[in-house]
Design an enzyme around this catalytic site. Structure first.
Site: not given
Ligand code: UFG
Length: 331
Positions: A35, A77-78, A121, A145, A149, A286
């Site tokens: 790591d 995992f990296a 993912s 991203y 994957k 986003r």
């Molecule tokens: N969200 C917000 N505000 C924030 C952060 C997130 O509204 O401050 C929302 C995002 O828009 C999304 C949900 O919360 O709708 C979850 O967001 P996360 O960033 O927690 O997770 P993601 O679903 O974007 O992504 C995560 C991992 C990825 C993976 C994915 C699979 O980071 O690596 O889950 O579902 F691919």
């Protein structure tokens, strides 16, 4: 040298890596971690772990193989993991997540290592599917991203076809929660994930949570995700590794709980569990966020007898305990 099987864990000092390693250790494996500590924490690992701080490259991997001897399997995992960032800096994701993984495959080929468990993912699916996602669905990632994957999954299939390297790609849905067994949890350098940010807001460590859009095609307008406890993910890695070590075939599995929660529901549940108020504000979407991602996990349930143990309340409670007791994470 140790008599137990040696497993090389790439990116093992990160969130899911450290929880998986704790389980592997308790299950009798001997672990080597590579790591670069770009986002991981050496403190998340026990003293028994053989640790190499370095990047992934064919040379660095060969040095590890020379130093430690036989490796029964690799868990990879990296990678960089932020959906939003991957749409702002695609090259960072392509060069790290794809190129470094091809180094791993070449190393395995050169050293005759047969087994790899790869962190994939739910982001490989994209946004076209409205029902629970099955592994058989055609992949249509809508962010870089997820694309990286998907490419690595496909390359692993070719390395199986051409060289007989066996892989299990685990498509994580939303990893969350903190260990039931050890004082470790989620600590990313610039946290972007929903649950830790909500909890930090509840604890007064942040001013508010920004909700990224409430005009999605979901009942309350906010995105729906399938949150899965990190200890359940760890268990799936152990089962996948043992499947391969016992001569099992390559496969791809979803890792989710088959239940979806909206952003607003996660905020409400956190308030109910913690009895704390969470300040929130709606802001714009986003980039790269699908409306809804929910797993159908029946394939891994059937083939590896994996079953998620922990519900969303437990996810939020364990995450809350970790952040409350470790407001500075591992620092
Ligand atoms: N969200 C917000 N505000 C924030 C952060 C997130 O509204 O401050 C929302 C995002 O828009 C999304 C949900 O919360 O709708 C979850 O967001 P996360 O960033 O927690 O997770 P993601 O679903 O974007 O992504 C995560 C991992 C990825 C993976 C994915 C699979 O980071 O690596 O889950 O579902 F691919």
């Amino acid at each position: 040298m140790s008599t137990s099987k040696q497993i090389l864990v790439l990116g093992g000092a990160g969130y899911i890596g450290s929880h998986t390693i704790d389980l592997l250790e308790r299950s009798g494996y001997s672990i080597i971690v590579l790591d670069n500590l770009y986002s991981g924490h050496k403190k998340s690992l026990s003293k028994n772990i053989q640790f190499e701080k370095n990047d992934i490259s064919k040379n660095n991997l060969s040095d590890i193989s020379d130093k430690y001897g036989e490796i029964s399997g690799i868990i990879h995992f990296a990678s960089f993991i932020e959906v939003g960032e991957s749409m702002k800096d695609p090259y960072k994701y392509i060069s790290n997540n794809i190129d470094r993984s091809t180094d791993v495959m070449e190393f395995m080929k050169n050293r005759g290592i047969r087994n790899i468990v790869f962190s994939s993912s739910a982001a490989v699916y994209g946004k076209d599917y409205k029902d629970k996602l099955k592994e058989s669905y055609i992949k249509k990632p809508i962010n870089v991203y997820g694309y990286t994957k998907s490419v690595v999954e496909d390359l692993l299939s070719f390395y199986d076809e051409i060289y007989g390297i066996k892989s299990i790609s685990l498509r994580y849905f939303n990893a969350s929660g903190a260990s039931h067994f050890k004082n470790i949890g989620e600590d990313h350098p610039n946290e972007t994930h929903l649950i830790p940010l909500i909890i930090k807001t509840a604890l007064g460590l942040r001013e508010k949570i920004m909700i990224y859009g409430d005009d999605y095609n979901t009942p309350d307008g906010t995105c729906i995700r399938d949150y899965i406890h990190v200890d359940d993910l760890a268990q799936a890695h152990l089962l996948s590794l043992e499947h391969l070590i016992n001569g099992g075939d390559s496969d791809v599995f979803n890792l989710g709980g088959s239940r979806g929660y909206s952003v607003k529901e996660i905020i409400e549940t956190t308030q109910n569990i913690t009895n704390l108020h969470v300040n929130k504000e709606i802001t714009q979407r986003r980039e790269g966020d699908p409306d809804i991602l929910i797993a159908d996990y029946s394939k891994i349930q059937k083939k590896l007898k994996w079953e998620p143990k922990y519900e969303v309340d437990d996810i939020i409670q364990t995450a809350f305990n970790w952040h409350k007791n470790n407001p500075d994470g591992f620092n």
